[in-house]
Enzyme design. Structure first.
Site, mmCIF file in Angstrom:
data_model
loop_
_atom_site.group_PDB
_atom_site.id
_atom_site.type_symbol
_atom_site.label_atom_id
_atom_site.label_comp_id
_atom_site.label_asym_id
_atom_site.label_seq_id
_atom_site.Cartn_x
_atom_site.Cartn_y
_atom_site.Cartn_z
ATOM 1 N N ASP A 13 0.811 -1.221 0.000
ATOM 2 C CA ASP A 13 0.000 0.000 0.000
ATOM 3 C C ASP A 13 0.842 1.267 0.000
ATOM 4 O O ASP A 13 0.456 2.281 0.580
ATOM 5 C CB ASP A 13 -0.965 0.005 1.203
ATOM 6 C CG ASP A 13 -1.838 -1.226 1.211
ATOM 7 O OD1 ASP A 13 -2.308 -1.599 0.127
ATOM 8 O OD2 ASP A 13 -2.032 -1.811 2.290
ATOM 9 N N GLY A 40 -4.209 -4.659 -3.973
ATOM 10 C CA GLY A 40 -5.244 -3.686 -4.287
ATOM 11 C C GLY A 40 -4.579 -2.407 -4.732
ATOM 12 O O GLY A 40 -3.985 -1.708 -3.924
ATOM 13 N N HIS A 41 -4.619 -2.120 -6.023
ATOM 14 C CA HIS A 41 -3.937 -0.942 -6.547
ATOM 15 C C HIS A 41 -4.943 0.076 -7.057
ATOM 16 O O HIS A 41 -5.775 -0.231 -7.906
ATOM 17 C CB HIS A 41 -2.964 -1.348 -7.663
ATOM 18 C CG HIS A 41 -1.855 -2.222 -7.159
ATOM 19 N ND1 HIS A 41 -0.968 -2.854 -7.966
ATOM 20 C CD2 HIS A 41 -1.508 -2.564 -5.891
ATOM 21 C CE1 HIS A 41 -0.108 -3.550 -7.231
ATOM 22 N NE2 HIS A 41 -0.427 -3.387 -5.969
ATOM 23 N N GLN A 223 2.260 -6.070 -3.067
ATOM 24 C CA GLN A 223 2.725 -6.132 -1.674
ATOM 25 C C GLN A 223 4.013 -5.308 -1.498
ATOM 26 O O GLN A 223 4.206 -4.352 -2.223
ATOM 27 C CB GLN A 223 2.906 -7.581 -1.200
ATOM 28 C CG GLN A 223 1.589 -8.333 -1.003
ATOM 29 C CD GLN A 223 1.031 -8.940 -2.264
ATOM 30 O OE1 GLN A 223 1.732 -9.573 -3.031
ATOM 31 N NE2 GLN A 223 -0.239 -8.761 -2.501
HETATM 32 P P1 IMO Z 1 -0.783 -4.252 -2.179
HETATM 33 O O1 IMO Z 1 -0.306 -4.839 -3.483
HETATM 34 C C1 IMO Z 1 -0.984 -4.601 2.151
HETATM 35 C C2 IMO Z 1 -0.858 -8.647 3.902
HETATM 36 C C3 IMO Z 1 -2.075 -9.135 4.636
HETATM 37 C C4 IMO Z 1 -1.434 -10.036 5.666
HETATM 38 C C5 IMO Z 1 -0.282 -10.680 4.889
HETATM 39 C C6 IMO Z 1 -0.608 -12.052 4.324
HETATM 40 O O2 IMO Z 1 -2.097 -3.593 -2.251
HETATM 41 O O3 IMO Z 1 0.265 -3.414 -1.546
HETATM 42 P P2 IMO Z 1 -2.092 -12.837 2.263
HETATM 43 O O4 IMO Z 1 -3.568 -12.668 1.981
HETATM 44 O O5 IMO Z 1 -1.199 -12.231 1.241
HETATM 45 O O6 IMO Z 1 -1.722 -14.254 2.575
HETATM 46 O O7 IMO Z 1 -1.856 -12.027 3.638
HETATM 47 O O8 IMO Z 1 -0.001 -9.783 3.834
HETATM 48 N N1 IMO Z 1 -1.088 -8.170 2.522
HETATM 49 C C7 IMO Z 1 -1.080 -6.877 2.144
HETATM 50 N N2 IMO Z 1 -0.974 -5.746 2.845
HETATM 51 N N3 IMO Z 1 -1.096 -4.507 0.813
HETATM 52 C C8 IMO Z 1 -1.161 -5.622 0.066
HETATM 53 O O9 IMO Z 1 -1.085 -5.589 -1.267
HETATM 54 C C9 IMO Z 1 -1.224 -6.877 0.733
HETATM 55 N N4 IMO Z 1 -1.325 -8.161 0.325
HETATM 56 C C10 IMO Z 1 -1.233 -8.936 1.416
HETATM 57 O O10 IMO Z 1 -2.789 -8.069 5.233
HETATM 58 O O11 IMO Z 1 -0.862 -9.280 6.705
HETATM 59 MG MG MG Z 2 -3.308 -2.813 -0.965
#
Ligand code: IMO
Ligand code: MG
Length: 428
Positions: A13, A40-41, A223
């Protein structure tokens, strides 16, 4: 050979969607290399807001190739919904390409994600419950089902039935849940497969050909570094490799083909899910930043935990990714704060620590050492040079460059595409 990898330097994020979309303008091919619908972008084009989960941010430029690489885990139902959502808004998605080697998220992965979290109780990871972890588990266990299998119904059915025999035993005897039936899964997945068929191909060949032809290729990480399976704050991580090296595996390109690695850093820190967070703000300022920056998960709607910018983390990310530049986002969100803090070291048991600790207990014990800056009242979204920024904001940016040894190549000044300041052309 201009290729650029965009990676998150924090816990996701960071505004990667905005930066990727901005860089996509210049590139010919945009590739997602890991993660799945947990991402989530948010991308804003002419006041229209798009929230992408599986589709690469380049999809909003119809003339570019947007690739879902082999390293991504694809939930076909989510993907089809996302495609149809864009089409119903009049977007052309003919540039989409999906790797035949990418693995599928199956309905039992989603169910197991929830059950595994539930059984961890207090020790839960706080996953997005999209089935991402269990899908990567099956990939490693060599029982996964791949995108290519959707196009060969007999193979798909055979693999699904073999998996269901196993998963249903787990559901029934370990978790005491209802078993899943093959019929509805077969129907829904094969139907999705037919919709996706025109886009499915060998994407590694396509990407390497583009690189050979001198095209500009952008690799878009989801992520962030601190969520990386190997390098993140394990076990509070995701199950893939967001770091730049993940682009090689998840897209099928050699490390010698990567030219630039830009780390996206938010002017403060946020985290969804559980785990230690040294600069966390459990106070009014944290709440204010959360509300002002709309820091709620795009995928889950959860309020994000908020803290000050942590350069210990950015420096750790810099080393692991081999960063060549930083893209700084969301300076505009901090407008109006009296003071802004930045952590540049940790203190633990009276000692100053300068390396990011591996042990999560150690990290939880760390007290940040802060530098404090006077706030800035505004950020001009149309700034054309660093000199157009308020002197206090400039001082903040300069401190980051000084402590990381990295230049800020891009500074985001707002949500929209054109609210961006380029200080160095990464494709140049
Ligand atoms: P973007 O691409 C923020 C976090 C989850 C959890 C951990 C594992 O939007 O930056 P998962 O469902 O991947 O097995 O969860 O990773 N997490 C994210 N946090 N932004 C994301 O994606 C995330 N994708 C997974 O909250 O702590
Ligand atoms: Mg996100």
């Amino acid at each position: 050979m201009p290729t650029v990898v965009v990676v998150g330097t924090q816990w996701g994020d960071e505004g990667k969607g905005k930066i990727t979309d901005y860089l996509a303008l210049e590139s010919d091919v945009v590739v997602r290399y890991q993660g799945g619908p947990n991402a989530g972008h948010t991308v804003v084009v002419n006041d229209e807001v798009f929230q992408l989960h599986l589709l690469p941010s380049g999809i909003l430029y119809p003339e570019k190739l947007s690739v879902i690489g082999n390293g991504v885990v694809v939930d076909p139902e989510v993907l089809v919904k996302e495609i149809q959502g864009l089409q119903s808004r009049g977007r052309d998605i003919s540039g989409l390409r999906i790797s035949a080697r990418a693995h599928l998220i199956m309905p039992y992965h989603r169910v197991l994600d929830a059950l595994q979290e539930e059984s961890k109780g207090e020790g839960k990871i706080g996953t997005t419950l999209k089935g991402v972890g269990p899908a990567y588990m099956d990939k490693s266990a060599r029982v996964g089902i791949r995108v290519a299998d959707l196009l060969e119904p007999d193979v798909f059915i055979q693999r699904l039935e073999a998996n269901l025999r196993d998963k249903n035993r787990v559901l029934k005897y370990i978790y005491g849940r209802e078993e899943l039936e093959a019929g509805p899964i077969i129907e829904s997945y094969l139907k999705a497969g037919e919709i996706l068929r025109p886009y499915i191909t060998d994407t590694a060949i396509l990407i390497n050909r583009a690189i050979r032809q001198g095209k500009k290729v952008l690799f878009e990480g989801a992520q962030g570094t601190l969520l990386d399976l190997d390098h993140g704050t394990y076990p509070y991580v995701t199950s893939s490799h967001p770091v730049a090296g993940g682009a090689c595996i998840g897209a099928g390109v050699g490390p010698t083909r990567i030219d630039e690695v830009v780390g996206v850093a938010k002017a403060y820190t946020s985290r969804v899910g559980d785990g230690p967070f040294p600069t966390e703000l459990n106070d009014e300022i944290g709440n204010w930043i959360r509300e002002t920056g709309h820091e709620y998960g795009v995928t889950t709607g959860r309020p994000r935990r908020i803290g000050w910018l942590d350069l210990m983390m950015i420096n750790y990310a810099s080393v692991l990714n081999g960063l060549t530049a930083i893209a700084l986002t969301r300076l505009d969100v901090l407008c109006g704060l009296d003071k802004v803090k930045v952590a540049y070291a940790y203190r633990r048991g009276g000692q100053v620590i300068t390396e990011f600790p591996a042990s999560f207990r150690e990290l939880a014990d760390c007290e940040p050492v802060y530098e404090e800056f006077p706030g800035w009242p505004e950020i001009d979204p149309a700034a054309k040079s660093i000199d157009d920024l308020h002197p206090n904001a400039r001082q903040f940016v300069e401190f980051i460059s000084e402590k990381t040894g990295l230049e800020a190549a891009i500074i985001s000044l707002g949500r929209a595409r054109d609210q961006s300041l380029t200080l160095r052309d990464l494709f140049g």
